[in-house]
Enzyme design. Structure first.
Site, PDB file in Angstrom:
ATOM      1  CE  LYS A 101      -3.770  -2.340   2.484  1.00 29.08           C
ATOM      2  NZ  LYS A 101      -4.756  -2.206   3.592  1.00 29.08           N
ATOM      3  CE1 TYR A 135      -9.350  -3.081   0.937  1.00 26.58           C
ATOM      4  CE2 TYR A 135      -8.869  -1.062  -0.258  1.00 26.58           C
ATOM      5  CZ  TYR A 135      -8.460  -2.104   0.558  1.00 26.58           C
ATOM      6  OH  TYR A 135      -7.158  -2.164   0.990  1.00 26.58           O
ATOM      7  CG  PHE A 175     -14.460   2.783   7.702  1.00 23.70           C
ATOM      8  CD1 PHE A 175     -15.366   2.192   8.573  1.00 23.70           C
ATOM      9  CD2 PHE A 175     -13.739   1.972   6.833  1.00 23.70           C
ATOM     10  CE1 PHE A 175     -15.563   0.807   8.572  1.00 23.70           C
ATOM     11  CE2 PHE A 175     -13.926   0.596   6.821  1.00 23.70           C
ATOM     12  CZ  PHE A 175     -14.849   0.017   7.700  1.00 23.70           C
ATOM     13  NE  ARG A 225      -6.138 -12.460   5.423  1.00 23.14           N
ATOM     14  CZ  ARG A 225      -6.861 -11.338   5.381  1.00 23.14           C
ATOM     15  NH1 ARG A 225      -6.664 -10.463   4.401  1.00 23.14           N
ATOM     16  NH2 ARG A 225      -7.759 -11.088   6.300  1.00 23.14           N
ATOM     17  CB  THR A 239      -7.094  -5.579  10.085  1.00 26.44           C
ATOM     18  OG1 THR A 239      -7.499  -6.796   9.454  1.00 26.44           O
ATOM     19  CG2 THR A 239      -7.529  -4.383   9.260  1.00 26.44           C
ATOM     20  NE  ARG A 288      -1.945  -5.648   7.198  1.00 28.28           N
ATOM     21  CZ  ARG A 288      -3.135  -6.170   6.922  1.00 28.28           C
ATOM     22  NH1 ARG A 288      -3.729  -6.992   7.776  1.00 28.28           N
ATOM     23  NH2 ARG A 288      -3.744  -5.875   5.775  1.00 28.28           N
ATOM     24  CG  ASN A 302      -3.316  -2.439   6.960  1.00 30.83           C
ATOM     25  OD1 ASN A 302      -3.186  -2.132   5.767  1.00 30.83           O
ATOM     26  ND2 ASN A 302      -4.393  -3.033   7.429  1.00 30.83           N
ATOM     27  CG  HIS A 340      -5.060  -6.398  -0.097  1.00 33.67           C
ATOM     28  ND1 HIS A 340      -6.245  -6.562   0.588  1.00 33.67           N
ATOM     29  CD2 HIS A 340      -5.113  -7.261  -1.153  1.00 33.67           C
ATOM     30  CE1 HIS A 340      -6.979  -7.474  -0.036  1.00 33.67           C
ATOM     31  NE2 HIS A 340      -6.322  -7.915  -1.102  1.00 33.67           N
ATOM     32  CD  GLU A 382      -8.573  -9.403  -3.304  1.00 30.21           C
ATOM     33  OE1 GLU A 382      -7.364  -9.696  -3.158  1.00 30.21           O
ATOM     34  OE2 GLU A 382      -9.372  -9.340  -2.341  1.00 30.21           O
TER      35      GLU A 382
END
Ligand code: TYD
Length: 141
Positions: free
Chosen positions: A11, A51, A59, A87, A93, A104, A118, A121, A132
């Site tokens: 990100k 998303y 948000f 993951r 998260t 993270r 964070n 993804h 995706e």
């Protein structure tokens, strides 16, 4: 059987703070294979698709703003159990909950305001990975 794939994004915070190499190193250390990689500026359309489960949340505008605050790195990564394992490698998260040793936990800042920043993804299932991949790599089969 086709090999399991995940869609991984570094990100804007990860790119800005110089963690692209670290994320790639961790992928390579686990002997996963990077099948495709690009630097992209995410469009509103790509983010709304990516998303799609969050787009109606209050948000969401802060997520969109954060994800458009700078370039991101998109990767298709393959290997046994890549979805579940990455993951775990990414961690929780919320950076405050992410364990030390996870990406993270090691590199994300405290979450103070706006979107959670964070670093990475990664797809949460094999099905979402394939969905995706089409968003970020429309040219891929
Ligand atoms: P989610 O899919 O729940 O988490 P993960 O990225 O660990 O799969 O949420 C997607 C992203 O949306 C998350 O990484 C950060 C952002 N987000 C917020 O900014 N605020 C929130 O309250 C939530 C739930 C997510």
């Amino acid at each position: 059987m086709t090999e399991e794939r995940s869609l991984i994004l570094v990100k804007p915070d990860g790119v800005l703070n110089g963690h692209i190499g670290e994320v790639i190193t961790r992928i390579e250390n686990r002997r996963y294979q990077i099948k495709a990689l690009k630097v992209v500026n995410a469009s509103k359309e790509q983010l709304a698709e990516h998303y799609n489960q969050l787009v109606d949340k209050p948000f969401y505008p802060s997520i969109e703003e954060f994800m458009q605050s700078g370039p991101i790195v998109a990767m298709i990564v393959s290997g046994k159990n890549i979805v579940e394992t990455f993951r775990k490698m990414a961690g929780a998260t919320n950076p405050s909950d992410a364990l030390i040793g996870t990406i993270r936990g090691d590199f994300a800042r405290e979450w103070d305001k706006g979107s959670i920043q964070n670093v990475v993804h990664s797809s949460d299932s094999i099905e979402s990975a394939e969905r995706e991949i089409k968003i970020w790599f429309p040219e891929e089969k």
